[in-house]
Write a protein that holds these residues in place. Structure first.
Motif, PDB file in Angstrom:
ATOM      1  N   SER B  73      -4.406  17.880   5.110  1.00  0.00           N
ATOM      2  CA  SER B  73      -4.113  18.291   3.716  1.00  0.00           C
ATOM      3  C   SER B  73      -3.088  18.341   2.944  1.00  0.00           C
ATOM      4  O   SER B  73      -1.800  17.840   2.342  1.00  0.00           O
ATOM      5  CB  SER B  73      -5.656  18.596   2.455  1.00  0.00           C
ATOM      6  N   GLN B  74      -3.027  19.592   3.696  1.00  0.00           N
ATOM      7  CA  GLN B  74      -1.471  19.865   3.210  1.00  0.00           C
ATOM      8  C   GLN B  74      -0.047  19.501   4.125  1.00  0.00           C
ATOM      9  O   GLN B  74       0.698  18.997   3.119  1.00  0.00           O
ATOM     10  CB  GLN B  74      -1.305  21.677   3.987  1.00  0.00           C
ATOM     11  N   LEU B  75      -0.575  19.064   5.089  1.00  0.00           N
ATOM     12  CA  LEU B  75       0.192  18.304   5.719  1.00  0.00           C
ATOM     13  C   LEU B  75       1.058  16.787   4.148  1.00  0.00           C
ATOM     14  O   LEU B  75       2.398  16.414   4.504  1.00  0.00           O
ATOM     15  CB  LEU B  75       0.219  17.596   6.716  1.00  0.00           C
ATOM     16  N   GLN B  76      -0.426  16.463   4.407  1.00  0.00           N
ATOM     17  CA  GLN B  76       0.037  14.715   3.585  1.00  0.00           C
ATOM     18  C   GLN B  76       0.921  15.668   2.724  1.00  0.00           C
ATOM     19  O   GLN B  76       1.715  14.645   1.785  1.00  0.00           O
ATOM     20  CB  GLN B  76      -0.921  14.837   2.990  1.00  0.00           C
ATOM     21  N   HIS B  77       0.140  16.511   1.677  1.00  0.00           N
ATOM     22  CA  HIS B  77       0.886  16.753   0.629  1.00  0.00           C
ATOM     23  C   HIS B  77       2.549  17.129   0.514  1.00  0.00           C
ATOM     24  O   HIS B  77       3.319  17.360  -0.188  1.00  0.00           O
ATOM     25  CB  HIS B  77      -0.081  18.416  -0.029  1.00  0.00           C
ATOM     26  N   ARG B  78       2.860  17.376   1.872  1.00  0.00           N
ATOM     27  CA  ARG B  78       4.298  18.510   1.910  1.00  0.00           C
ATOM     28  C   ARG B  78       5.307  17.158   2.753  1.00  0.00           C
ATOM     29  O   ARG B  78       6.727  16.662   1.711  1.00  0.00           O
ATOM     30  CB  ARG B  78       4.314  18.799   2.545  1.00  0.00           C
ATOM     31  N   PHE B  79       4.345  16.000   3.232  1.00  0.00           N
ATOM     32  CA  PHE B  79       5.617  14.998   4.067  1.00  0.00           C
ATOM     33  C   PHE B  79       4.197  13.583   3.253  1.00  0.00           C
ATOM     34  O   PHE B  79       3.614  13.236   4.559  1.00  0.00           O
ATOM     35  CB  PHE B  79       5.103  15.062   5.308  1.00  0.00           C
ATOM     36  N   ARG B  84       1.280   9.061   4.291  1.00  0.00           N
ATOM     37  CA  ARG B  84       0.708   7.242   4.410  1.00  0.00           C
ATOM     38  C   ARG B  84      -0.218   6.801   5.729  1.00  0.00           C
ATOM     39  O   ARG B  84      -0.940   5.682   5.452  1.00  0.00           O
ATOM     40  CB  ARG B  84       1.856   5.911   3.943  1.00  0.00           C
ATOM     41  N   LEU B  85       0.439   7.777   6.415  1.00  0.00           N
ATOM     42  CA  LEU B  85      -0.166   6.901   7.978  1.00  0.00           C
ATOM     43  C   LEU B  85      -1.750   7.343   8.465  1.00  0.00           C
ATOM     44  O   LEU B  85      -2.285   6.854   8.504  1.00  0.00           O
ATOM     45  CB  LEU B  85       0.808   7.813   8.897  1.00  0.00           C
ATOM     46  N   LEU B  86      -1.944   8.680   7.040  1.00  0.00           N
ATOM     47  CA  LEU B  86      -2.958   8.879   7.576  1.00  0.00           C
ATOM     48  C   LEU B  86      -4.367   9.016   6.368  1.00  0.00           C
ATOM     49  O   LEU B  86      -5.279   8.534   6.595  1.00  0.00           O
ATOM     50  CB  LEU B  86      -3.169  10.643   7.384  1.00  0.00           C
ATOM     51  N   ASP B  87      -4.014   8.329   6.127  1.00  0.00           N
ATOM     52  CA  ASP B  87      -4.851   8.113   4.565  1.00  0.00           C
ATOM     53  C   ASP B  87      -4.857   6.784   3.767  1.00  0.00           C
ATOM     54  O   ASP B  87      -4.762   5.746   3.126  1.00  0.00           O
ATOM     55  CB  ASP B  87      -4.830   8.878   3.742  1.00  0.00           C
ATOM     56  N   ASP B  88      -3.665   5.797   4.135  1.00  0.00           N
ATOM     57  CA  ASP B  88      -3.153   4.605   4.214  1.00  0.00           C
ATOM     58  C   ASP B  88      -3.046   4.467   1.971  1.00  0.00           C
ATOM     59  O   ASP B  88      -2.150   5.424   1.323  1.00  0.00           O
ATOM     60  CB  ASP B  88      -4.443   3.856   3.653  1.00  0.00           C
ATOM     61  N   VAL B  89      -2.032   2.857   1.642  1.00  0.00           N
ATOM     62  CA  VAL B  89      -1.417   3.342   0.122  1.00  0.00           C
ATOM     63  C   VAL B  89      -2.716   1.975  -0.398  1.00  0.00           C
ATOM     64  O   VAL B  89      -3.052   1.029   0.197  1.00  0.00           O
ATOM     65  CB  VAL B  89      -0.267   2.523   0.394  1.00  0.00           C
ATOM     66  N   PRO B  90      -2.705   2.253  -1.822  1.00  0.00           N
ATOM     67  CA  PRO B  90      -3.378   1.105  -2.260  1.00  0.00           C
ATOM     68  C   PRO B  90      -2.669  -0.791  -1.903  1.00  0.00           C
ATOM     69  O   PRO B  90      -1.597  -0.345  -1.804  1.00  0.00           O
ATOM     70  CB  PRO B  90      -2.826   1.328  -3.839  1.00  0.00           C
ATOM     71  N   VAL B  91      -3.585  -1.587  -2.714  1.00  0.00           N
ATOM     72  CA  VAL B  91      -3.173  -2.392  -2.274  1.00  0.00           C
ATOM     73  C   VAL B  91      -3.622  -3.384  -3.526  1.00  0.00           C
ATOM     74  O   VAL B  91      -4.904  -3.343  -4.099  1.00  0.00           O
ATOM     75  CB  VAL B  91      -3.880  -2.892  -1.202  1.00  0.00           C
TER      76      VAL B  91
END
Lengths: 166, 150
Positions: B73-79, B84-91
């Motif tokens: 979660s820290q990684l997602q926050h910083r990068f 997007r790779l880990l958690d997808d995007v809305p559609v």
């Protein structure tokens, strides 16, 4: 209930900030624990594998400093068999320590086992080999620190300490 | 202590598998999904614990998994790109009452699913009352209703 503008919210930023500091500290502590675990502080790793040799060098014991309760681990004993031996090696381990363990297998199998006072003696047939290597697969039944003494009957002896985690 | 490495491996593998499986697998609690989650829990237990039932082993594994979670979660926050790779995007699924068929098909979502979400979250009755429907990263469908007087 405080009011922040239009919002009725029970916020306490001071508390939150202190909490975040504690959290970060907690994370660091956890990382330290995990690194220590990988290194073997709780068993199975370089910090845990140890070796002790008797004063005259004829008896070498490879043991684990740290183990977890009821988890099987190895105890290896290597004996230098002296020249005029009777084709047998009598290895003893103190009974008090053995009582805290479950011995699963002994490889090679001893030909005889007997109790002599405070010692359990294992007799191994060696023929005219110069060295005997015995592997005990054991598991500690109790928790805490244990001092294990072992040696050759009529020969050298040594001891080691082992900590068992819950 | 190999337990740490096992926990790491299982976490990464499960992350990859569920990521590939897609959004809906986790958000929707139908009977299928419930059974799946239940059984997967059982399947991973043995791989994680092995023969070692000590408290120490359990605690070390749990700490490892929690730290991995925090780490990601820290990684997602910083990068954000990594996020997007880990958690997808809305559609976007519905625009002004009209279902966007290609997106809905690919996401395996039916008009029925959207109406279900519209009823649950906004108390809406018909598709015409839905201004926007979005399939969020978490797999939930969020509904923006048509405002009064639009």
């Amino acid at each position: 209930m405080q009011r922040l503008g239009d919002l009725g919210i029970d916020q306490d930023l001071g508390f939150e900030r202190r909490q975040w500091v504690v959290q970060r500290g907690g994370w660091t502590l956890m990382v330290v624990v995990i690194v220590a675990a990988v290194l073997g502080l709780f068993g199975s790793g370089p910090l845990s594998s140890a070796e002790v040799t008797s004063a005259d060098g004829t008896l070498r014991v490879e043991y684990e400093r740290f183990v977890r309760r009821e988890v099987q681990h190895e105890l290896s004993v290597t004996v230098a068999v002296n020249a005029q031996a009777s084709g047998e090696v009598e290895l003893w381990v103190d009974v008090a320590s053995l009582d805290t363990m479950v011995v699963d297998t002994i490889s090679p199998q001893p030909t005889e086992e007997r109790i002599e006072g405070e010692r359990q003696v294992f007799v191994f047939a060696v023929g005219d080999a110069e060295q005997l290597s015995v592997r005990f697969d054991v598991a500690r039944e109790d928790m805490g620190r244990n001092r294990v003494s072992l040696g050759i009957v009529g020969g050298s002896e040594t001891s080691y300490t082992q900590v068992s985690y819950p | 202590m190999e337990s740490v490495l096992r926990a790491l491996a299982i976490y990464m593998i499960l992350l990859l598998i569920f990521r590939i499986a897609g959004k809906r697998s986790l958000a929707q609690i139908t009977t299928f999904d419930f059974v799946l989650l239940l059984v997967i829990g059982e399947a991973t237990q043995q791989a994680l614990l092995g023969n070692d039932f000590s408290i120490t082993n359990s605690v070390v594994i749990i700490m490892t998994l929690v730290l991995l979670d925090i780490g990601f979660s820290q990684l997602q926050h910083r990068f954000p790109r990594m996020g997007r790779l880990l958690d997808d995007v809305p559609v976007l699924l519905v625009e002004n009452g009209r279902l966007l068929q290609p997106q809905a098909n690919k996401s395996r979502i039916s008009e029925s699913d959207i109406l279900h979400a519209a009823r649950m979250s906004q108390g809406l009755e018909r598709m015409e009352q839905v201004k926007f429907a979005v399939l969020e990263r978490t797999g939930e469908i969020s509904i923006i209703p048509v405002q009064q007087g639009e």
